[in-house]
Design a protein around this motif. Structure first.
Motif, PDB file in Angstrom:
ATOM      1  N   LEU A  12       0.830  -1.204   0.000  1.00  0.00           N
ATOM      2  CA  LEU A  12       0.000   0.000   0.000  1.00  0.00           C
ATOM      3  C   LEU A  12       0.865   1.254   0.000  1.00  0.00           C
ATOM      4  O   LEU A  12       0.567   2.223  -0.710  1.00  0.00           O
ATOM      5  CB  LEU A  12      -0.942   0.001   1.201  1.00  0.00           C
ATOM      6  N   ALA A  15       2.235   1.967  -3.310  1.00  0.00           N
ATOM      7  CA  ALA A  15       1.213   2.514  -4.204  1.00  0.00           C
ATOM      8  C   ALA A  15       0.771   3.917  -3.752  1.00  0.00           C
ATOM      9  O   ALA A  15      -0.227   4.444  -4.237  1.00  0.00           O
ATOM     10  CB  ALA A  15       0.016   1.580  -4.255  1.00  0.00           C
ATOM     11  N   ASN A  16       1.526   4.510  -2.833  1.00  0.00           N
ATOM     12  CA  ASN A  16       1.236   5.839  -2.283  1.00  0.00           C
ATOM     13  C   ASN A  16      -0.148   5.932  -1.650  1.00  0.00           C
ATOM     14  O   ASN A  16      -0.832   6.937  -1.782  1.00  0.00           O
ATOM     15  CB  ASN A  16       1.405   6.916  -3.361  1.00  0.00           C
ATOM     16  N   LYS A  17      -0.553   4.870  -0.965  1.00  0.00           N
ATOM     17  CA  LYS A  17      -1.816   4.865  -0.235  1.00  0.00           C
ATOM     18  C   LYS A  17      -1.521   4.863   1.253  1.00  0.00           C
ATOM     19  O   LYS A  17      -0.579   4.207   1.703  1.00  0.00           O
ATOM     20  CB  LYS A  17      -2.643   3.636  -0.600  1.00  0.00           C
ATOM     21  N   GLN A  18      -2.313   5.621   2.003  1.00  0.00           N
ATOM     22  CA  GLN A  18      -2.148   5.671   3.451  1.00  0.00           C
ATOM     23  C   GLN A  18      -2.872   4.474   4.063  1.00  0.00           C
ATOM     24  O   GLN A  18      -4.087   4.366   3.962  1.00  0.00           O
ATOM     25  CB  GLN A  18      -2.721   6.981   4.002  1.00  0.00           C
ATOM     26  N   PRO A  19      -2.134   3.544   4.680  1.00  0.00           N
ATOM     27  CA  PRO A  19      -2.775   2.343   5.221  1.00  0.00           C
ATOM     28  C   PRO A  19      -3.682   2.645   6.409  1.00  0.00           C
ATOM     29  O   PRO A  19      -3.344   3.446   7.269  1.00  0.00           O
ATOM     30  CB  PRO A  19      -1.612   1.449   5.636  1.00  0.00           C
ATOM     31  N   LEU A  23      -8.442  -0.651   4.699  1.00  0.00           N
ATOM     32  CA  LEU A  23      -7.673  -0.812   3.460  1.00  0.00           C
ATOM     33  C   LEU A  23      -6.736  -2.009   3.551  1.00  0.00           C
ATOM     34  O   LEU A  23      -6.616  -2.788   2.604  1.00  0.00           O
ATOM     35  CB  LEU A  23      -6.879   0.472   3.190  1.00  0.00           C
ATOM     36  N   ASN A  27      -7.010  -5.680   1.367  1.00  0.00           N
ATOM     37  CA  ASN A  27      -5.926  -6.061   0.462  1.00  0.00           C
ATOM     38  C   ASN A  27      -5.145  -7.293   0.910  1.00  0.00           C
ATOM     39  O   ASN A  27      -4.177  -7.676   0.253  1.00  0.00           O
ATOM     40  CB  ASN A  27      -4.961  -4.882   0.277  1.00  0.00           C
TER      41      ASN A  27
END
Length: 90
Positions: A12, A15-19, A23, A27
């Motif tokens: 995550l 992928a530049n997503k804030q966990p 989320l 995943n």
């Protein structure tokens, strides 16, 4: 099981997503108990830079174990092939 959560958080982050809990849970490749997800996520949020450093160490170790397992599997396959050829010759 923690390794699975760590790997998911790392993906995550890549992928530049804030966990967050939802989320991460969405995943995960397999079910993991919620307390483990929360624990690992809390460790990440306490010190993100230290978490990434630890993740790099843990990612390298399974790769080495995987190659050792593959070598062992290759040896087992070779022995099985030899046994099969001996049985066919009889």
């Amino acid at each position: 099981m923690q390794e699975i959560v760590i790997a998911t958080i790392s993906k995550l982050l890549a992928a530049n997503k804030q966990p967050n809990v939802a989320l991460v849970k969405a995943n995960l490749p397999q079910p993991v108990p919620m307390p483990i997800i929360i624990d690992v996520l809390a460790r990440y949020k306490q010190n993100p830079s230290d978490f990434e450093r630890q993740t790099l160490k843990q990612v390298k170790q399974p790769e080495q174990a995987s190659s050792a397992s593959q070598t062992q599997l290759d040896r087992i396959e070779a022995k099985l092939d030899k046994l099969l050829s001996l049985l066919e010759n009889k």
